[in-house]
Scaffold this motif. Structure first.
Motif, PDB file in Angstrom:
ATOM      1  N   THR A 161      21.907 -12.633 -31.706  1.00 23.87           N
ATOM      2  CA  THR A 161      23.235 -12.592 -31.089  1.00 23.87           C
ATOM      3  C   THR A 161      24.329 -12.798 -32.133  1.00 23.87           C
ATOM      4  O   THR A 161      25.375 -12.146 -32.089  1.00 23.87           O
ATOM      5  CB  THR A 161      23.337 -13.638 -29.952  1.00 23.87           C
ATOM      6  N   ASP A 184      23.011  -5.986 -26.960  1.00 20.30           N
ATOM      7  CA  ASP A 184      22.348  -7.276 -27.168  1.00 20.30           C
ATOM      8  C   ASP A 184      21.413  -7.554 -26.000  1.00 20.30           C
ATOM      9  O   ASP A 184      21.857  -7.883 -24.903  1.00 20.30           O
ATOM     10  CB  ASP A 184      23.393  -8.390 -27.294  1.00 20.30           C
ATOM     11  N   GLU A 185      20.119  -7.405 -26.222  1.00 20.75           N
ATOM     12  CA  GLU A 185      19.098  -7.615 -25.192  1.00 20.75           C
ATOM     13  C   GLU A 185      19.461  -6.932 -23.868  1.00 20.75           C
ATOM     14  O   GLU A 185      19.508  -7.577 -22.817  1.00 20.75           O
ATOM     15  CB  GLU A 185      18.857  -9.117 -24.989  1.00 20.75           C
TER      16      GLU A 185
HETATM   17 MG   LIG Z   1      20.530 -13.936 -28.331  1.00 18.26          MG
END
Ligand SMILES: [Mg+2]
Ligand SMILES: Nc1ncnc2c1ncn2[C@@H]1O[C@H](COP(=O)(O)OP(=O)(O)O)[C@@H](O)[C@H]1O
Length: 249
Positions: free
Chosen positions: A44, A168-169
């Motif tokens: 992140t 992000d994910e």
């Molecule tokens: Mg993360």
């Protein structure tokens, strides 16, 4: 000729804690990079740096030769962002959420929504159709399924006409079927439109199936950097200390 996107020797500390050290990669148009690594590895933090949301302590991040931290206003649209929790405005329709993407990160977007012309609206509808949501334009975002909400978020990024999408994910909050559909979509957009995609993931098999390259982070450092076709058991053990036993590898 230099690469579309360059991250060079990125370093970031939070106080005494090292979050990233000497992280780098390059990305070309039409390439999808999967970013893997256990929780706390720095994914992140790297996402925020790549997106220009935070300036790293050291290193250089450039899109087409321009430092991302210096992208301002409309230029920020060149990077489209996709988040784990979709980040839609729940009470707005799918179409209005996509239109909000045309504003980049402008704070006063609500009052601006009424100002879009027919071409903007047509483009937003096209983007929703591309992600498989034709017919859902007027539906409130909070009544869509998780997979559909993430599709709206991808349409919103596409409406910016970006050169790069950073996710992000994006499938961490979705069931496996919806998640695979989202990655299939990102991959096809990446290859068809010739834009670059960076996507962090927790599933090694998804990285191998959908990405072109795999970058593995561990404790803030790059420990894997391979073509997706070469990504296998050895790399997974390096990344996760042998705790993942995926029968597909
Ligand atoms: Mg993360
Ligand atoms: N704002 C912050 N302040 C202090 N430490 C942070 C902050 N953000 C992240 N960290 C720390 O940096 C490391 C990397 O975190 P993160 O980038 O969130 O990793 P990941 O997304 O791979 O789980 C972790 O040790 C985390 O606790």
């Amino acid at each position: 000729m230099s690469s579309l996107f360059i991250a060079h020797k990125i370093g970031q500390h939070y106080g005494a804690r090292l979050a990233l050290e000497d992280v780098g990669f390059t990305l070309e148009r039409g390439q999808m990079l999967a970013l893997l690594g256990p929780s706390g590895a720095g994914k992140t933090t790297l996402f925020r740096c790549l997106a220009g949301l935070q300036s790293p302590d050291s290193g250089r991040i450039a899109l087409d030769g321009v430092e991302v931290a210096s992208l301002r206003g409309r230029e920020r649209r060149r990077i489209g962002l996709v988040f784990q929790q979709f980040n839609l405005v729940p009470r707005l329709s799918a179409l209005d959420n996509v239109l909000a993407g045309r504003l980049g990160h402008a704070p006063a977007w609500r009052s601006w929504l009424r100002r879009f012309d027919a071409a903007d609206v047509a483009r937003a509808r096209d983007c929703l159709a591309r992600v498989g949501l034709a017919g859902h334009e007027g539906q409130r975002a909070d009544t869509l399924s998780g997979g559909q909400q993430q599709r709206v978020a991808i349409a919103r990024a596409l409406a910016q006409q970006p050169d790069l999408i950073i996710a992000d994910e994006p499938v961490a909050s979705l069931d496996p079927g919806s998640g695979a559909g989202i990655l299939e979509l990102l991959k096809s957009i990446c290859h068809a439109d010739g834009l670059a995609v960076v996507c962090s993931l927790h599933q090694p098999e998804y990285a191998r199936r959908y990405a072109d390259r795999v970058l593995g982070l561990r404790a803030g450092r790059v420990v894997v950097d391979v073509d997706a076709a070469s990504f296998g058991r050895d790399q997974i053990d390096t990344l996760y200390d042998g705790v993942i036993h995926d029968t597909q590898f």
